[in-house]
Each structure stands twice: as structure tokens, then as C-alpha cells.
Scaffold this motif. Structure first.
Motif, short mmCIF file in Angstrom:
data_model
loop_
_atom_site.label_atom_id
_atom_site.label_comp_id
_atom_site.label_asym_id
_atom_site.label_seq_id
_atom_site.Cartn_x
_atom_site.Cartn_y
_atom_site.Cartn_z
N LEU A 89 46.17 40.96 38.56
CA LEU A 89 45.15 40.09 37.98
C LEU A 89 45.44 39.83 36.50
CD1 LEU A 89 41.88 41.64 39.52
CD2 LEU A 89 43.11 39.58 40.26
N GLY A 90 45.88 40.90 35.81
CA GLY A 90 46.21 40.74 34.40
C GLY A 90 47.40 39.83 34.17
N VAL A 91 48.41 39.98 34.99
CA VAL A 91 49.61 39.13 34.87
C VAL A 91 49.25 37.67 35.13
CG1 VAL A 91 51.84 38.59 35.90
CG2 VAL A 91 51.22 40.97 35.45
N LEU A 92 48.37 37.45 36.12
CA LEU A 92 47.97 36.08 36.47
C LEU A 92 46.96 35.49 35.48
CD1 LEU A 92 47.61 36.54 40.34
CD2 LEU A 92 49.48 35.41 39.11
N GLY A 93 46.44 36.33 34.60
CA GLY A 93 45.48 35.83 33.61
C GLY A 93 44.09 35.60 34.15
N VAL A 94 43.76 36.27 35.26
CA VAL A 94 42.40 36.14 35.81
C VAL A 94 41.42 36.84 34.86
CG1 VAL A 94 40.89 36.71 37.74
CG2 VAL A 94 43.29 36.11 38.15
N PRO A 95 40.37 36.16 34.42
CA PRO A 95 39.44 36.76 33.45
C PRO A 95 38.76 38.01 34.01
CG PRO A 95 39.09 34.39 33.62
CD PRO A 95 40.01 34.76 34.75
N LEU A 96 38.71 39.05 33.18
CA LEU A 96 38.00 40.28 33.54
C LEU A 96 37.36 40.82 32.26
CD1 LEU A 96 37.34 42.45 35.69
CD2 LEU A 96 39.37 43.67 34.93
N PRO A 97 36.04 40.71 32.14
CA PRO A 97 35.38 41.16 30.90
C PRO A 97 35.28 42.68 30.82
CG PRO A 97 33.76 40.38 32.49
CD PRO A 97 35.11 40.10 33.11
N GLY A 98 35.18 43.16 29.57
CA GLY A 98 34.92 44.58 29.35
C GLY A 98 36.02 45.52 29.76
N VAL A 99 37.27 45.10 29.62
CA VAL A 99 38.39 45.93 30.07
C VAL A 99 38.46 47.24 29.27
CG1 VAL A 99 40.90 46.09 30.29
CG2 VAL A 99 39.71 43.97 30.91
N GLU A 100 38.46 47.13 27.95
CA GLU A 100 38.57 48.33 27.12
C GLU A 100 37.35 49.24 27.30
OE1 GLU A 100 41.21 49.27 25.55
OE2 GLU A 100 42.23 47.46 26.23
N THR A 101 36.18 48.62 27.46
CA THR A 101 34.97 49.42 27.72
C THR A 101 35.09 50.15 29.05
OG1 THR A 101 33.62 47.86 26.47
CG2 THR A 101 32.48 49.32 28.01
N GLY A 102 35.59 49.45 30.06
CA GLY A 102 35.76 50.07 31.37
C GLY A 102 36.72 51.24 31.32
N ILE A 103 37.79 51.10 30.53
CA ILE A 103 38.78 52.19 30.41
C ILE A 103 38.14 53.39 29.72
CG2 ILE A 103 40.92 52.87 29.27
CD1 ILE A 103 41.91 50.00 29.75
#
Length: 203
Positions: A89-103
Motif C-alpha cells: 500500500l505504501g509503495v502504491l501510494g494508497v493514503p493511510l492516515p496516522g501511520v506514525e501514531t499507529g506505530i
């Protein structure tokens, strides 16, 4: 016409060879991010460069070992598989909010599970691990080096993740002893604290 003596030519060749020898490592390093090999190395190193990644991935192994079989093997399998999907998903550029928060939250929750000796049903533990794996994978995918091979990059970060899980399992197996149980739960507390530190920007 001026002609060089054999001694002069020999000195010139030596100087040229020395310059090439000194330049070779620089040239190799400059191209280390390209191609299949560069992709694998970059992917393998990426989880090891982030304390937030390390904390969560080690926590998966510890928690799995704490829960015992089959969780000890199932959780470390679920995480890399779902993480690879997140990476895509990251490689394809699909938006995903709150990545750093999720980590960061993954460290808090997974470390907290170990700290509190939580024993939820296996499907709940697997679902939690899978959800957090998406965020970690997505972060890896979006940081794919320019011109690096995406497949070998994914193989690299999945392999490194598996090794971190194994390290966590080794720690988690200490629960066989009373003192070891205290060490394991304390490690969970440290991981949870690390997650809080990342969440609030302390680290």
C-alpha cells in the motif's frame, strides 16, 4: 616530442591504480540503493534503524511466547505477512492516515499486553497484531529508496522483522522461570514506555 621514461610511466600507473582503489568503495556505496541487492539491503536495514519498529516487533515475539503455542508461532507469522501488504500500500501510494501514531500505539498496546500478562483469545491477539502490522509495513513501503527493487526490499524488511520476532520469542521463553516472568513483564513495560515516548515526541 617529449617521451616519458619507464620509471615515470610506472609511477603514473601506480598513481592511477591507487586513485581507482580509493574511489571503488565510494562508487559501490553510491550505488548501494539501486537494484535488487540494494533493495534487499535497504529493506533489511530499515526496521533496524527505528527503535519504534524494533520495540513493536520484539513485543510481538515476546507476547507470542508468553501466550504459548500456537500463538508463539502464529503471531510472528501474521505480522510479517500483513506487514508486506501494508508495504505494498505504501509503495502504491494508497493514503493511510496516522501511520506514525499507529506505530507508536503499537508499542504501547503490545508492550502493555506483555506488561499486564494479558491473555485474550487467539483471534483477538492475531487481529491486534495484524492491524498494527499494516502501519509498520506502510512506513517501510513509503520509504522505499529511489530505484530500489520493491520485491527484494520487501523480502529484506520481512526477513529482518522475522529475526526481531525470534529475538522477542527468546526473551519471552524466560517466563518458564519466576524471575524470568518478571524480566519479561518489565521488558513489556519498557516497550510500552518507548511507545509513549514516540507518541508524545520525546524520542
Amino acid at each position: 616530442m617529449h617521451t616519458r621514461s619507464p620509471r615515470t610511466r610506472s609511477a603514473g600507473y601506480k598513481t592511477l591504480l591507487l586513485a581507482l582503489a580509493l574511489a571503488a568503495p565510494c562508487l559501490a556505496q553510491a550505488h548501494s540503493e539501486t537494484g535488487a541487492v540494494g533493495g534487499f539491503i535497504s529493506g533489511f536495514v530499515h526496521p533496524l534503524n527505528g527503535l519504534d519498529h524494533i520495540a513493536a516487533m520484539v513485543a510481538v515475539g515476546i507476547w507470542g511466547a508468553f501466550l504459548g503455542a500456537p500463538a508463539m508461532w502464529l503471531l510472528p507469522v501474521v505480522f510479517p505477512l500483513v506487514m508486506a501488504l501494508g508495504g505494498a500500500l505504501g509503495v502504491l501510494g494508497v493514503p493511510l492516515p496516522g501511520v506514525e501514531t499507529g506505530i507508536a500505539v503499537s508499542g504501547i498496546v503490545l508492550g502493555g499486553m506483555v506488561l499486564t500478562a494479558a491473555r485474550p483469545p487467539l483471534w483477538v491477539a492475531s487481529l491486534l497484531v495484524a492491524i498494527f502490522a499494516v502501519f509498520h509495513g506502510y512506513a517501510h513501503g513509503t520509504e522505499l529508496p529511489h530505484a530500489a527493487n520493491a520485491i527484494t526490499y520487501a523480502v529484506g524488511f520481512v526477513l529482518a522483522t522475522g529475526l526481531l520476532h525470534l529475538a522477542g520469542i527468546a526473551v519471552g521463553l524466560l517466563v518458564r522461570w519466576r524471575w524470568g516472568r518478571m524480566v519479561v513483564r518489565a521488558t513489556g513495560g519498557v516497550i510500552a514506555a518507548t511507545g509513549f515516548a514516540f507518541l508524545f515526541g520525546i524520542l
